[in-house]
Design an enzyme around this catalytic site. Sequence first.
Site, PDB file in Angstrom:
ATOM      1  N   GLU A 137      -3.145   4.389   6.526  1.00 33.28           N
ATOM      2  CA  GLU A 137      -3.154   4.244   5.073  1.00 33.28           C
ATOM      3  C   GLU A 137      -3.632   5.546   4.438  1.00 33.28           C
ATOM      4  OE1 GLU A 137      -5.305   1.624   1.556  1.00 33.28           O
ATOM      5  OE2 GLU A 137      -5.342   0.897   3.618  1.00 33.28           O
ATOM      6  N   ARG A 184       0.810  -1.220   0.000  1.00 29.29           N
ATOM      7  CA  ARG A 184       0.000   0.000   0.000  1.00 29.29           C
ATOM      8  C   ARG A 184       0.847   1.276   0.000  1.00 29.29           C
ATOM      9  NH1 ARG A 184      -5.574  -1.436   3.361  1.00 29.29           N
ATOM     10  NH2 ARG A 184      -5.890  -3.453   2.375  1.00 29.29           N
ATOM     11  N   SER A 223     -10.295   1.919   4.157  1.00 29.23           N
ATOM     12  CA  SER A 223      -9.477   1.366   5.243  1.00 29.23           C
ATOM     13  C   SER A 223      -8.563   2.461   5.799  1.00 29.23           C
ATOM     14  CB  SER A 223      -8.623   0.206   4.734  1.00 29.23           C
ATOM     15  OG  SER A 223      -9.439  -0.867   4.321  1.00 29.23           O
TER      16      SER A 223
END
Length: 327
Positions: free
Chosen positions: A317, A180, A235
């Site tokens: 994130e 990510r 998320s």
Amino acid sequence: MNHDQVEEILTKNLPGVQQNVLLRQFTTMRVGGASDFLIEVSNIDDLVKALKTCFENDIPYIVLGGGSNVIASDSGFPGLTIINHANHISFVLEKSQVMAESGAILAQVVTEAAGRELGGLEWWFGLPGTLGGAVHNNSETWGHSMSEIVKSVTILFPPTNGEAAKIEQVDVNWMGYGYRTSKLKQWHTDQKPVILSVTLQLRQQRKDEILRRMKESKQGRWDLNQPKGIASAGSYFKNPGGASHAENADRKPEDSAGWLLDQVGAKKMRVGDAGVAKEHANFVTNGGKASASEIKQLSDKLKHLVKEKFDINLEEEVEYIGTWAKH
């Protein structure tokens, strides 16, 4: 350069630029104060023109696509926000490739690829946001990441060391992909390179198989863990153990941010109108009236509790954009 000087430059060079526009209307979390200036662009030429204007005049800028995965500050942004709608999509069927501009909506790219019997993108069906954002962040879902299908990326680089701004095509290795993240996401200069377009390497597959996986991916994601009827940014934290849905016999519960947050009672916590989704503890939500500050306070509290209980440092994130008070 003062505000009036910036206004004169931008209004002269960029027809359609607006002033004091609330960022909350351009983010999926629905928080954020006013950007001093904002422009919406519909093609790559206008995107490049806006960016070069900022480069040449040292005007701060940010580029937003779908506005997911970001938290915009209550104080807004002291510069130009560029909303990227450049969305042309084309295919080279004999090579099983798709070439799309960075503002293309990810779901549309998935659907058009499926219609041409090109598979490999279906895992992302149902996710919000643009292709540029997914490639920039190395979006991951169901054990698959963008790094698996990116072939090349065309990027506008700001001027450096006396050299003019330039457009270059880089291959997937240059992107420095990790879980990510990418080289671009970790770029630390004020003037950051911007993705203009992407070439994806897909594969020929039967359309009915692709459509079946699209349906399963969307239904599984929606039914299992997506908050419904409430604003979020997707998320919120990265999983300490990496990819969230990869089949891995060695995977431990504490590898999952959602599991860790469940253990500290995250779903019962609130700060103002900021809360945590009942469907999945790794979704921080805006009940409708939350401020960006409340979102940030809640996320800091969650990180502290996980650190205190498990000695694990959760890493966001999402990206925080705009001007934030330093503590």
